[in-house]
Design an enzyme around this catalytic site. Structure first.
Site, short mmCIF file in Angstrom:
data_model
loop_
_atom_site.label_atom_id
_atom_site.label_comp_id
_atom_site.label_asym_id
_atom_site.label_seq_id
_atom_site.Cartn_x
_atom_site.Cartn_y
_atom_site.Cartn_z
NE ARG A 29 -3.46 0.00 2.83
CZ ARG A 29 -3.94 -0.79 3.95
NH1 ARG A 29 -3.56 -0.17 5.05
NH2 ARG A 29 -4.56 -1.85 3.77
CE LYS B 128 -7.38 0.30 12.23
NZ LYS B 128 -7.88 -0.68 11.31
CB CYS C 243 -13.25 -4.11 2.40
SG CYS C 243 -14.13 -5.72 2.95
CB CYS D 70 -14.27 -9.27 8.92
SG CYS D 70 -12.84 -7.71 9.09
#
Length: 573
Positions: free
Chosen positions: A75, A216, A437, A482
């Site tokens: 990424r 994060k 996603c 999820c």
């Protein structure tokens, strides 16, 4: 009790002993194995890559006595989604030459490659750096890619927001030399730097320290009239306060976060709370103060509750603000009355104010690919070669081509159509405002399909919405494989969240503006039943809405039980 006196989680110990994110990554890159060890997998996230495997063929390979089909997702860090046409083409080259031939626009305005083999990982990250992009801090327990309204507009307001996103990116970036040693220096000079060259000094990470953050951390910058980056889902948000065409400061919000674990009641999604007002010259130091508080007081024992939203829920916003002011060194002013009241997805033609135009092209679920029907990658290559537009990526996984001359407008659309790509004007609202996603087969957390099945669901919803006379309605439909919430499902008008194999939780009652959490409407809805469940909600909305009521407002007003009753009784299209 001090952090050192508590029992650190396994992840904290890995970071603590990593020599500022080096660990054994260098040594493992030189080995012939197809995968990395546990500690390196944890540290590689800070370098912008996750180890994954193709879950579609796990069983087949296991039966054949083979290991998993390992690869890496890589990424980029692209502040505010701003990049050049040349950089986009270089990323397309990487996905064709080293990846799985597709490129993904993410929900945080950046790009990620899939299918990168371990043996190609160093070359991939090195080439990304060669085009003046980076993968550092795109993942991991640090500040990640900073989101910002991507619209190109003449004037100081948008320029100031975008300048700030770049300034914050530089100020909050990890300072470890390990990234450069592993991915840049050795390929350029041949120097043997993979082993790390000895232990670095502690001064290498003045902001983060050797353990970095507990979890994060995400930042977004927005305008009250345009919350296109979902500011209240961010750990830290800066909402511009504009007076007479000038940004005089920012209303600072803290504590947003989408992830949750349904089986753990201690976890929950949260929208950020308004904390204080910061003048432009205070913003960077306020950001550092907020990060410092989370660094020093965030939970390092249990990663499930390590995000800053849990610290704020425990302390309360007043105590948190007081501690931020202590770290900042002075009191902050209260927020102004300015708040979110609009959302522009920037699709279609928009004037930039300098005589040039921008065109926002809806990219369904952000996936760039070529097949017999649609050639998105080929279209983007042709546009880059002929028109060389500036590129902006949106938080809804789409792309904006900027700096288009008036006489080039028709040609841009011709190129798009010639490659079988649907124009934004020809895309239904329900599809345009949806996103998903990655989900299966590569995400290790996904329990259901997401990106691969979302287009099918859209196909099944467009007709009934048209029959109900609701094609013009704007509402968000978001899907994740999820509960981790990467597509920001918990503030959407409607959302589908993977619960168990082939079954979803359905959420309702969020808001297009991103200012309200939704509620769980139903659970364990089979994949085949998802469209009919949503169509029943549409029918209930059509039959029972009040004047000018939005889908999310309606669902929030009536509540779960009443919505279920109305959905059962409403005539279906």
């Amino acid at each position: 009790m001090s952090t050192d006196a508590r029992e650190l989680s396994a992840a904290e110990k890995i970071k603590d002993e990593s020599r500022f994110l080096r660990g054994n990554i260098g040594e493992e890159l030189q080995q012939d194995s197809a995968s990395f060890g546990k500690e390196s997998i944890a540290l590689l996230k800070f370098h912008g890559t996750y180890q994954q495997d193709d879950r579609d063929i796990r069983i087949e390979r296991k039966k054949a006595g083979l290991d998993k089909a390992f690869s890496c997702m890589v990424r980029c860090r692209i502040p505010g989604g701003r990049m050049t046409a040349e950089q986009l083409v270089a990323q397309l080259d990487l996905c064709d030459e080293l990846g799985n031939a597709t490129l993904k626009i993410t929900t945080r305005q950046t790009l990620q490659l899939h299918g990168i083999l371990k043996s190609d990982l160093r070359e991939t990250i090195h080439r990304i750096n060669k085009i003046n992009l980076s993968t550092l801090a795109a993942c991991g327990d640090v500040n990640r890619n900073i989101m910002c309204c991507p619209a190109k507009r003449v004037g100081t307001v948008h320029e100031e927001l975008q300048r700030l996103s770049q300034e914050l990116t530089v100020a909050l970036a990890p300072q470890t030399r390990g990234y450069h040693e592993l991915w840049v220096t050795d390929l350029e000079t041949g120097e043997k730097t993979l082993e790390g060259g000895g232990p670095p000094t502690k001064e290498e990470e003045p902001l983060y320290g050797p353990r970095y953050l507990p979890r994060k951390f995400k930042i977004g910058i927005a305008l009250p009239e345009d919350n296109c980056i979902d500011i209240y889902t961010q750990d830290l948000g800066f909402l511009a306060v504009v007076r007479e065409g000038k940004v005089i400061g920012y209303n600072v919000s803290v504590g947003g976060g989408m992830g949750m674990t349904p089986s753990a009641a201690k976890t929950f999604p949260a929208l950020a709370q308004r904390m204080a007002f910061a003048r432009p010259e205070q913003v960077v130091d306020v950001a550092k103060a907020v990060i410092g508080v989370q660094r020093d007081f965030g939970n390092r024992e249990d990663r499930k509750v390590a995000r800053m939203k849990y610290l704020i829920a425990d302390w309360g916003i007043e105590k948190f603000r007081s501690k931020v002011e202590e770290y900042f060194g002075e009191a902050l002013a209260d927020c102004t009355e300015d708040d979110v009241h609009g959302f522009d997805d920037h699709m279609g033609w928009q004037e930039q104010g300098d005589g040039l135009w921008s065109y926002g092209l809806n990219v369904e679920n952000g996936r760039l690919y070529d097949n017999d029907q649609v050639q998105l990658k080929a279209a983007f290559r042709a546009i880059a070669a002929e028109l060389n537009p500036a590129i902006r990526l949106t938080s809804h996984q789409s792309i904006i081509f900027c700096d288009i001359q008036p006489e080039q407008k028709d040609r841009l659309l011709e190129i798009i159509r010639a490659h079988g790509v649907r124009l934004s004007e020809d895309t239904s609202n329900v599809r345009r405002w949806s996103m998903a996603c990655v989900g299966l087969p590569t995400c290790g957390l996904s329990v259901t399909e997401s990106e691969r099945i979302m287009p099918k669901f859209m196909d099944q919803l467009e007709g009934p919405l048209a029959k109900l006379g609701m094609s013009h309605e704007k509402f968000t439909v978001r899907m994740t494989g999820c509960p981790n919430g990467c597509a920001r499902p918990y503030n959407a008008d409607l959302a589908l969240v993977g619960q168990t194999k082939g079954k979803y939780r359905v959420f309702a009652g969020g808001a297009l503006l991103g200012t309200r959490l939704n509620y769980q409407y139903k659970e364990k809805v089979a994949e085949a039943d998802v469209p009919s469940e949503l169509i029943a909600v549409f029918a209930a909305f059509k039959a029972n809405r009040q004047d000018n009521e939005t889908m999310g407002d309606f669902c929030a007003r009536v509540g779960r039980d009443e919505l279920e009753r109305m959905a059962e009784e409403a005539p279906k299209p």
